[in-house]
Scaffold this motif. Structure first.
Motif, PDB file in Angstrom:
ATOM      1  N   SER A 121     -28.353 -24.734   2.718  1.00  0.00           N
ATOM      2  CA  SER A 121     -27.618 -25.105   3.935  1.00  0.00           C
ATOM      3  C   SER A 121     -26.131 -24.859   3.781  1.00  0.00           C
ATOM      4  O   SER A 121     -25.457 -24.381   4.718  1.00  0.00           O
ATOM      5  CB  SER A 121     -27.876 -26.583   4.256  1.00  0.00           C
ATOM      6  OG  SER A 121     -29.254 -26.816   4.461  1.00  0.00           O
ATOM      7  N   ILE A 139     -27.397 -34.751   6.523  1.00  0.00           N
ATOM      8  CA  ILE A 139     -27.751 -33.954   7.702  1.00  0.00           C
ATOM      9  C   ILE A 139     -28.981 -33.102   7.411  1.00  0.00           C
ATOM     10  O   ILE A 139     -29.878 -32.946   8.253  1.00  0.00           O
ATOM     11  CB  ILE A 139     -26.557 -33.074   8.120  1.00  0.00           C
ATOM     12  CG1 ILE A 139     -25.394 -33.956   8.583  1.00  0.00           C
ATOM     13  CG2 ILE A 139     -26.952 -32.088   9.204  1.00  0.00           C
ATOM     14  CD1 ILE A 139     -24.154 -33.181   8.953  1.00  0.00           C
ATOM     15  N   ARG A 179     -32.034 -35.165   7.731  1.00  0.00           N
ATOM     16  CA  ARG A 179     -32.287 -35.684   9.081  1.00  0.00           C
ATOM     17  C   ARG A 179     -32.704 -34.610  10.065  1.00  0.00           C
ATOM     18  O   ARG A 179     -33.575 -34.837  10.917  1.00  0.00           O
ATOM     19  CB  ARG A 179     -31.021 -36.389   9.581  1.00  0.00           C
ATOM     20  CG  ARG A 179     -31.196 -37.074  10.927  1.00  0.00           C
ATOM     21  CD  ARG A 179     -29.930 -37.775  11.361  1.00  0.00           C
ATOM     22  NE  ARG A 179     -28.847 -36.841  11.648  1.00  0.00           N
ATOM     23  CZ  ARG A 179     -27.690 -36.828  11.005  1.00  0.00           C
ATOM     24  NH1 ARG A 179     -27.469 -37.684  10.030  1.00  0.00           N
ATOM     25  NH2 ARG A 179     -26.750 -35.950  11.334  1.00  0.00           N
ATOM     26  N   GLU A 180     -32.122 -33.424   9.962  1.00  0.00           N
ATOM     27  CA  GLU A 180     -32.333 -32.397  10.974  1.00  0.00           C
ATOM     28  C   GLU A 180     -33.491 -31.460  10.596  1.00  0.00           C
ATOM     29  O   GLU A 180     -33.836 -31.311   9.424  1.00  0.00           O
ATOM     30  CB  GLU A 180     -31.053 -31.557  11.151  1.00  0.00           C
ATOM     31  CG  GLU A 180     -29.840 -32.362  11.580  1.00  0.00           C
ATOM     32  CD  GLU A 180     -29.967 -32.934  12.977  1.00  0.00           C
ATOM     33  OE1 GLU A 180     -30.722 -32.345  13.780  1.00  0.00           O
ATOM     34  OE2 GLU A 180     -29.313 -33.961  13.261  1.00  0.00           O
ATOM     35  N   THR A 181     -34.066 -30.849  11.605  1.00  0.00           N
ATOM     36  CA  THR A 181     -35.068 -29.807  11.384  1.00  0.00           C
ATOM     37  C   THR A 181     -34.353 -28.473  11.207  1.00  0.00           C
ATOM     38  O   THR A 181     -33.142 -28.354  11.433  1.00  0.00           O
ATOM     39  CB  THR A 181     -36.033 -29.718  12.570  1.00  0.00           C
ATOM     40  OG1 THR A 181     -35.303 -29.311  13.741  1.00  0.00           O
ATOM     41  CG2 THR A 181     -36.706 -31.060  12.831  1.00  0.00           C
ATOM     42  N   ASP A 182     -35.099 -27.461  10.828  1.00  0.00           N
ATOM     43  CA  ASP A 182     -34.487 -26.159  10.582  1.00  0.00           C
ATOM     44  C   ASP A 182     -33.889 -25.571  11.858  1.00  0.00           C
ATOM     45  O   ASP A 182     -32.872 -24.879  11.813  1.00  0.00           O
ATOM     46  CB  ASP A 182     -35.535 -25.198  10.000  1.00  0.00           C
ATOM     47  CG  ASP A 182     -34.918 -23.877   9.579  1.00  0.00           C
ATOM     48  OD1 ASP A 182     -34.071 -23.895   8.659  1.00  0.00           O
ATOM     49  OD2 ASP A 182     -35.254 -22.841  10.178  1.00  0.00           O
ATOM     50  N   LYS A 183     -34.488 -25.876  13.001  1.00  0.00           N
ATOM     51  CA  LYS A 183     -33.999 -25.321  14.267  1.00  0.00           C
ATOM     52  C   LYS A 183     -32.674 -25.950  14.687  1.00  0.00           C
ATOM     53  O   LYS A 183     -31.840 -25.301  15.309  1.00  0.00           O
ATOM     54  CB  LYS A 183     -35.048 -25.516  15.362  1.00  0.00           C
ATOM     55  CG  LYS A 183     -36.320 -24.694  15.153  1.00  0.00           C
ATOM     56  CD  LYS A 183     -37.285 -24.891  16.311  1.00  0.00           C
ATOM     57  CE  LYS A 183     -38.545 -24.053  16.122  1.00  0.00           C
ATOM     58  NZ  LYS A 183     -39.505 -24.225  17.231  1.00  0.00           N
ATOM     59  N   THR A 184     -32.506 -27.212  14.341  1.00  0.00           N
ATOM     60  CA  THR A 184     -31.295 -27.919  14.796  1.00  0.00           C
ATOM     61  C   THR A 184     -30.248 -28.054  13.693  1.00  0.00           C
ATOM     62  O   THR A 184     -29.174 -28.593  13.942  1.00  0.00           O
ATOM     63  CB  THR A 184     -31.665 -29.320  15.306  1.00  0.00           C
ATOM     64  OG1 THR A 184     -32.268 -30.069  14.224  1.00  0.00           O
ATOM     65  CG2 THR A 184     -32.662 -29.228  16.454  1.00  0.00           C
ATOM     66  N   LEU A 185     -30.560 -27.559  12.508  1.00  0.00           N
ATOM     67  CA  LEU A 185     -29.662 -27.769  11.371  1.00  0.00           C
ATOM     68  C   LEU A 185     -28.313 -27.110  11.590  1.00  0.00           C
ATOM     69  O   LEU A 185     -27.260 -27.741  11.402  1.00  0.00           O
ATOM     70  CB  LEU A 185     -30.311 -27.246  10.091  1.00  0.00           C
ATOM     71  CG  LEU A 185     -29.447 -27.324   8.827  1.00  0.00           C
ATOM     72  CD1 LEU A 185     -29.087 -28.769   8.515  1.00  0.00           C
ATOM     73  CD2 LEU A 185     -30.162 -26.675   7.655  1.00  0.00           C
ATOM     74  N   ASP A 190     -26.792 -26.216  14.296  1.00  0.00           N
ATOM     75  CA  ASP A 190     -26.017 -26.873  15.355  1.00  0.00           C
ATOM     76  C   ASP A 190     -25.382 -28.155  14.825  1.00  0.00           C
ATOM     77  O   ASP A 190     -24.217 -28.464  15.133  1.00  0.00           O
ATOM     78  CB  ASP A 190     -26.922 -27.195  16.549  1.00  0.00           C
ATOM     79  CG  ASP A 190     -27.386 -25.931  17.268  1.00  0.00           C
ATOM     80  OD1 ASP A 190     -26.690 -24.898  17.147  1.00  0.00           O
ATOM     81  OD2 ASP A 190     -28.433 -25.980  17.943  1.00  0.00           O
ATOM     82  N   ALA A 191     -26.138 -28.911  14.021  1.00  0.00           N
ATOM     83  CA  ALA A 191     -25.603 -30.147  13.460  1.00  0.00           C
ATOM     84  C   ALA A 191     -24.456 -29.856  12.494  1.00  0.00           C
ATOM     85  O   ALA A 191     -23.447 -30.570  12.472  1.00  0.00           O
ATOM     86  CB  ALA A 191     -26.717 -30.920  12.756  1.00  0.00           C
TER      87      ALA A 191
END
Length: 492
Positions: A435, A463, A466-472, A474-475
């Motif tokens: 990441s 983060i 908490r986040e999925t790969d699709k939303t990572l 953006d977060a």
């Protein structure tokens, strides 16, 4: 014998009849002279190389030099009680050490004797410290990664299971810390960790043990200590003993990681023993076999084939340089033996760049094929971008206003360098490293001031969980925007 003889008389007679009264021979010699942990012995013509010799006072040593008239014996115990004229006996055995699960979680000396006060070690197997390296047919390709948790190593100089990677640098540049961090990172892997301290100060060894106990999984570690105050013989056999302990797990189909700290001191001990036993000195007073002793040691690290169980033994030997001189005798030898080197630079260390890895001089000759695919894809051209930044930074010091493209490269490079900084004993998980590299390559850190990059790196693991790969992404972009708003960027 009369039938009315007492019972104890009849028993004694039975015992005497069962005893084989035949001549017995024993190999006995005599100490001619003793000094600095080396004894010269006469009268033992049939002794083999590296055979264990026992003195009449109970001390032990091993035959290191076999001359026609005198045997050069290196003591494994204190030499204070050995005197000229003492009797010496051959045992017919080579130096053996205990191996197996009983050693896990223990601190021992190179002979397997406990140093941690936790009682005796009930090992069921003993193996010689000198064992042949696996042949070519018994080996397999190095394809599985070793995650060290150190971002700069995993992204730029990835290691593989079965590889030998040298850690080299000046005194007090973080060599041991880098190696200990690699051991700590195995707390969540299936690798057994062995740390071998050769000629190190007691305080340094204590800090290493404390770090493993506090941050790692010490129950799956073995610490072999031959301190600077120990007999030269113990310091000499320490790397070989540690390698034998690690090979036990490799041969069972498991995976092991061994750190040898350090081989420069081991070479100095070898030189000391060689000179005391009157061997011919060579370059820098080292004997001619100084390359061979390390080559035969490190060749034992390997990835075994499936027919041999598929186990692996990865070695991280450490060597010390003087004023960054990589062309010195011992560092050059070790670089030629190993599959790459991680070079630590004193100037970078004093500038606060830790780990102080010199990206230009460091290399892993195997790691590109073993690096985790996700991390390799995320890192992309990171090493090339960072190398170009270092060159541009040198040229821009001469003055002049760089154009927009060069300014963008300088901005990106400064953020890469900041992202590669890492506190000691805080290994990154693979997901965190992937990441972070994706954020760097996407330019999310370019809008941040340098002082905010550590905050971004610290908030990253939460983060990622908490986040999925699709939303990572953006977060991460939102995090970068928040940190940029908190402290406006200043020219760097």
């Amino acid at each position: 014998m009369p039938h009315d003889a007492p019972h104890w008389v009849r028993s004694t007679q039975d015992v005497l009849k069962s005893v084989s009264l035949v001549p017995r021979t024993s190999h006995k010699g005599r100490v001619e002279e003793i000094s600095d942990g080396v004894a010269m012995i006469s009268g033992l013509r049939d002794v083999a190389l590296d055979e264990v010799l026992r003195f009449e006072g109970g001390q032990t040593g091993f035959a290191r030099v076999l001359d026609p008239d005198l045997i050069g014996c290196v003591l494994l115990d204190a030499a204070t009680e050995v005197q000229a004229g003492d009797a010496v006996f051959g045992t017919g055995e080579v130096v053996n050490v205990p191996t197996g699960d009983a050693l896990l979680g223990r601190v021992v000396d190179p002979l397997g004797r406990p140093l941690d006060g936790k009682g005796p070690i009930n090992a069921t197997m003993h193996l010689p410290i000198e064992r042949p390296a696996p042949s070519i047919i018994e080996r397999d390709l190095v394809t599985e990664p070793v995650q060290t948790g150190v971002v700069v190593v995993d992204t730029l100089f990835a290691l593989g299971r079965g590889q030998r990677e040298l850690i080299v640098g000046d005194h007090s540049t973080g060599k041991t810390t880098l190696a200990i961090d690699a051991l700590i990172a195995q707390a969540h892997s299936d690798m057994i960790c062995i740390y071998v301290a050769v000629g190190q100060k007691t305080s340094s060894v204590r800090r290493a043990i404390d770090a493993l106990e506090r941050h790692g999984d010490f129950a799956r570690c073995i610490v072999v200590v031959a301190g600077s105050s120990e007999a030269p013989g113990l310091q000499w056999i320490a790397p070989y003993a540690g390698m034998t302990m690690a090979e036990h797990f490799r041969d069972k189909g498991q995976h092991a990681l061994i750190v040898i700290d350090d081989l420069s001191k081991h070479a100095a001990t070898h030189r000391e023993i060689a000179l005391l036993t009157r061997q011919s000195p060579g370059r820098e007073a080292y004997p001619g076999d100084v390359f061979y002793i390390h080559a035969r040691l490190l060749e034992r690290a390997a990835k075994l084939s499936k027919a041999r169980g598929g186990g692996s033994l990865t070695a991280l030997p450490i060597a010390e340089t003087d004023s960054g001189n990589l062309s010195a005798y011992i560092p050059t030898n070790l670089i030629s033996i190993t599959d790459g080197q991680i070079v630590l630079d004193a100037a970078l260390f004093h500038q606060g760049q830790k780990p102080a890895v010199d990206v230009g001089l460091s290399v892993s000759r195997v790691g590109g094929k073993t690096q985790a695919p996700a991390l390799r894809n995320a890192a992309g051209t990171l090493r090339l971008d960072y190398a170009q930044f270092l060159e541009l930074e040198v040229f821009t010091r001469f003055g002049g206003v760089p154009d927009g493209r060069v300014r963008a490269q300088l901005t990106r490079g400064a953020r890469i360098r900041e992202a590669l900084r890492q506190s000691q004993h805080m290994p990154f998980r693979l997901d965190d490293e992937v990441s972070l590299m994706r954020a760097v390559q996407a330019g999310l850190l370019d809008i941040l001031p340098l002082v905010a990059v550590p905050k971004f790196r610290a908030a990253l693991p939460e983060i990622v969980v908490r986040e999925t790969d699709k939303t990572l992404m953006d977060a991460l972009a939102n995090l970068a925007a928040t940190l940029a708003d908190d402290k406006p960027d200043t020219p760097q």
